[in-house]
Design an enzyme around this catalytic site. Sequence first.
Site, PDB file in Angstrom:
ATOM      1  N   LYS A 186      -9.509  68.438  10.348  1.00 24.99           N
ATOM      2  CA  LYS A 186     -10.225  68.376   9.060  1.00 24.99           C
ATOM      3  C   LYS A 186      -9.471  69.275   8.074  1.00 24.99           C
ATOM      4  CE  LYS A 186     -13.040  70.011   6.367  1.00 24.99           C
ATOM      5  NZ  LYS A 186     -12.699  70.291   4.936  1.00 24.99           N
ATOM      6  N   GLU A 261      -8.888  82.282  12.589  1.00 26.91           N
ATOM      7  CA  GLU A 261      -7.914  82.995  11.754  1.00 26.91           C
ATOM      8  C   GLU A 261      -8.558  83.135  10.394  1.00 26.91           C
ATOM      9  OE1 GLU A 261      -4.906  82.660  14.792  1.00 26.91           O
ATOM     10  OE2 GLU A 261      -4.964  83.856  12.956  1.00 26.91           O
ATOM     11  N   CYS A 295      -3.262  84.602   3.400  1.00 21.58           N
ATOM     12  CA  CYS A 295      -4.125  85.431   4.245  1.00 21.58           C
ATOM     13  C   CYS A 295      -3.454  86.747   4.594  1.00 21.58           C
ATOM     14  CB  CYS A 295      -4.502  84.667   5.500  1.00 21.58           C
ATOM     15  SG  CYS A 295      -3.068  84.050   6.375  1.00 21.58           S
ATOM     16  N   GLU A 392     -10.966  90.791  -0.008  1.00 18.81           N
ATOM     17  CA  GLU A 392      -9.815  89.909  -0.130  1.00 18.81           C
ATOM     18  C   GLU A 392      -9.845  89.267  -1.522  1.00 18.81           C
ATOM     19  OE1 GLU A 392      -9.819  86.226   2.194  1.00 18.81           O
ATOM     20  OE2 GLU A 392      -7.812  86.793   2.830  1.00 18.81           O
TER      21      GLU A 392
HETATM   22  P1  NAD Z   1     -12.943  78.193   3.494  1.00 22.77           P
HETATM   23  O1  NAD Z   1     -13.504  78.997   4.589  1.00 22.77           O
HETATM   24  O2  NAD Z   1     -13.758  77.943   2.310  1.00 22.77           O
HETATM   25  O3  NAD Z   1     -12.525  76.745   4.029  1.00 22.77           O
HETATM   26  C1  NAD Z   1     -11.655  76.568   5.126  1.00 22.77           C
HETATM   27  C2  NAD Z   1     -11.921  75.213   5.743  1.00 22.77           C
HETATM   28  O4  NAD Z   1     -13.235  75.221   6.283  1.00 22.77           O
HETATM   29  C3  NAD Z   1     -11.870  74.049   4.755  1.00 22.77           C
HETATM   30  O5  NAD Z   1     -11.320  72.923   5.380  1.00 22.77           O
HETATM   31  C4  NAD Z   1     -13.336  73.826   4.437  1.00 22.77           C
HETATM   32  O6  NAD Z   1     -13.633  72.518   4.018  1.00 22.77           O
HETATM   33  C5  NAD Z   1     -13.956  74.109   5.793  1.00 22.77           C
HETATM   34  N1  NAD Z   1     -15.384  74.447   5.740  1.00 22.77           N
HETATM   35  C6  NAD Z   1     -16.108  74.950   4.711  1.00 22.77           C
HETATM   36  N2  NAD Z   1     -17.399  75.065   5.059  1.00 22.77           N
HETATM   37  C7  NAD Z   1     -17.499  74.639   6.340  1.00 22.77           C
HETATM   38  C8  NAD Z   1     -18.573  74.524   7.271  1.00 22.77           C
HETATM   39  N3  NAD Z   1     -19.819  74.857   6.963  1.00 22.77           N
HETATM   40  N4  NAD Z   1     -18.295  74.061   8.504  1.00 22.77           N
HETATM   41  C9  NAD Z   1     -17.034  73.737   8.856  1.00 22.77           C
HETATM   42  N5  NAD Z   1     -15.987  73.794   8.024  1.00 22.77           N
HETATM   43  C10 NAD Z   1     -16.214  74.255   6.776  1.00 22.77           C
HETATM   44  O7  NAD Z   1     -11.550  78.870   3.137  1.00 22.77           O
HETATM   45  P2  NAD Z   1     -10.528  78.433   1.993  1.00 22.77           P
HETATM   46  O8  NAD Z   1     -11.138  78.824   0.692  1.00 22.77           O
HETATM   47  O9  NAD Z   1     -10.087  77.023   2.204  1.00 22.77           O
HETATM   48  O10 NAD Z   1      -9.272  79.356   2.338  1.00 22.77           O
HETATM   49  C11 NAD Z   1      -9.204  80.680   1.961  1.00 22.77           C
HETATM   50  C12 NAD Z   1      -9.573  81.602   3.107  1.00 22.77           C
HETATM   51  O11 NAD Z   1      -8.837  81.259   4.271  1.00 22.77           O
HETATM   52  C13 NAD Z   1      -9.213  83.034   2.843  1.00 22.77           C
HETATM   53  O12 NAD Z   1     -10.279  83.865   3.218  1.00 22.77           O
HETATM   54  C14 NAD Z   1      -8.013  83.303   3.724  1.00 22.77           C
HETATM   55  O13 NAD Z   1      -7.811  84.610   4.114  1.00 22.77           O
HETATM   56  C15 NAD Z   1      -8.268  82.421   4.868  1.00 22.77           C
HETATM   57  N6  NAD Z   1      -7.016  82.086   5.529  1.00 22.77           N
HETATM   58  C16 NAD Z   1      -6.724  82.682   6.728  1.00 22.77           C
HETATM   59  C17 NAD Z   1      -5.540  82.410   7.366  1.00 22.77           C
HETATM   60  C18 NAD Z   1      -5.193  83.073   8.662  1.00 22.77           C
HETATM   61  O14 NAD Z   1      -4.307  82.592   9.381  1.00 22.77           O
HETATM   62  N7  NAD Z   1      -5.848  84.145   9.016  1.00 22.77           N
HETATM   63  C19 NAD Z   1      -4.646  81.513   6.827  1.00 22.77           C
HETATM   64  C20 NAD Z   1      -4.966  80.938   5.608  1.00 22.77           C
HETATM   65  C21 NAD Z   1      -6.170  81.215   4.985  1.00 22.77           C
END
Ligand code: NAD
Length: 499
Positions: A186, A261, A295, A392
């Site tokens: 997804k 992650e 991240c 963050e």
């Molecule tokens: P997000 O948590 O909003 O979304 C991430 C994914 O989860 C998306 O595909 C989103 O559609 C999905 N999602 C949202 N709500 C959900 C739910 N209720 N159930 C299941 N899936 C759901 O994050 P974002 O805004 O896309 O990305 C930014 C965040 O990601 C930042 O906090 C960043 O630090 C983190 N990030 C971490 C890493 C790592 O490797 N640690 C890498 C990249 C990004």
Amino acid sequence: MLDEAKRVFEAPTTYKNYIGGQFVEASDGAIITRESPAHGHVVSRYPASTRADAQAAIAAARATFDTGDWAFTYAGDRARVLREVARLIRENADELALIETLESSKPLSAAHGEVMFSAELWDYAAGAARILAGDSHNTLGDAMLGVVLREPIGVAGIITPWNFPFLILSERLPFALAAGCSTVVKPSEFTSGTALMLAHYLKEAGLPDGVCNIVSGTGDPVGQAILDSDEVDMVAFTGSTRVGRAAIAASAGNIKKLSLELGGKSPSVVFADCDLEAAVDGVIKAATINMGECCIAGSRLLVERTISGAFQDRLAGRLAELQMGDPLDPASRIGAIINRAQYDRIDALVRDGVRDGARLICGGDPENHAGLYYPPTVLGDVTPDMNVAREEIFGPVLSVMPFENVEDAIRLANASDYGLAAYVWTENLSTALRCSRRIKAGRVWVNAALAGFPELPLGGFKQSGNGRETGRYGVEEYTELKSVHLQIGPQAERWVEGA
Ligand code: NAD
């Protein structure tokens, strides 16, 4: 490349889901329309899938896993498919990079680098498939042989964010496939194009239908359906700590394994004895790469007090040379922010910092820039308790805090709920080693920033998550261990007396 971009602006790409080897629309025909944040043109249309679509993808993955065809196939054959995918990624790198840039507004050169590195990850995972092995114990007595089997965990859900859409997917999917899992992917609803393009390469490379299913849509219902499903054995979730917590709650249903992650607030730790030029450049890279939407962004600068003033001056000088603008321009290092909500969040945190007493050294003031461009920003006089030092930001914003000595630097570096990465700048070997060993982070760079290799694992300490991706650990993450006790001689005694 500009001509190709114009073509996409005139005729945005329409993508389909990939379920059970078929390219299909969302069951109710709904679509998500994506505009390029930097250009304001529609560039992509993806299926806005329903819960039922996600469940169909899960059912396809479950069915293929349970046949055992991919799970028990010779690893050399799995490796051949993964290597062919790597070749197709390289062959289509220009197109993948363009779509990645148009959907995310990351600079095109960076997007191209990420796609080429992704191909390396697919190649690495192909090799890793063949060295995946269990263990044997020939020490259990004359009549017993112990064999430890390493088996694929089953159906793995992979949920990814928008900041490095193709790269983050490639840190996970080929490793799950190498292990023999069936998968449901997804991608983020903001940047689904390259994941849906990948489906065509998987098919062409000969991955059996149903082994990988890719479904676009919003977090709820699509991601939530994956988290909730009893048919899914593991979820690799990459995203915010907020949704990570929801994933933990949802996983309770069938006690599925989670690899998480999550967010970060990583420190760049600069000692007075460092190579100043290299450190200034590395600190800027760590703070501004991908517009800080990273991240492992080095968003806290901890600098030894004796050089703090001089270092900040150099930093501001060099930042002024960093080109911000159209991500399609090869000279651009900073493109636009992913969307208005994220842009406003960055600005609000910077304003919070200034209100709390931080000093704006450069940047801020986004009103001077048209569009979603946020200038690289440095805040001085930050204290560890301020919001801007703790949360963050996911923008090109650096908070500067001075330290007195090595122990003080380590204490400040660890004064965070997160533990994803750290960057240490020093010419002193003991200082470098002491920091590397004492800072709680999944990745530490010494006199370097962000260099990555498929061989090395990545993941977080503390609230940055758990589990590890890439490297041999990355394949093992998608496996279960099973102990087999083989009686190879007569049993010494019977359970039932006299039997
Ligand atoms: P997000 O948590 O909003 O979304 C991430 C994914 O989860 C998306 O595909 C989103 O559609 C999905 N999602 C949202 N709500 C959900 C739910 N209720 N159930 C299941 N899936 C759901 O994050 P974002 O805004 O896309 O990305 C930014 C965040 O990601 C930042 O906090 C960043 O630090 C983190 N990030 C971490 C890493 C790592 O490797 N640690 C890498 C990249 C990004």
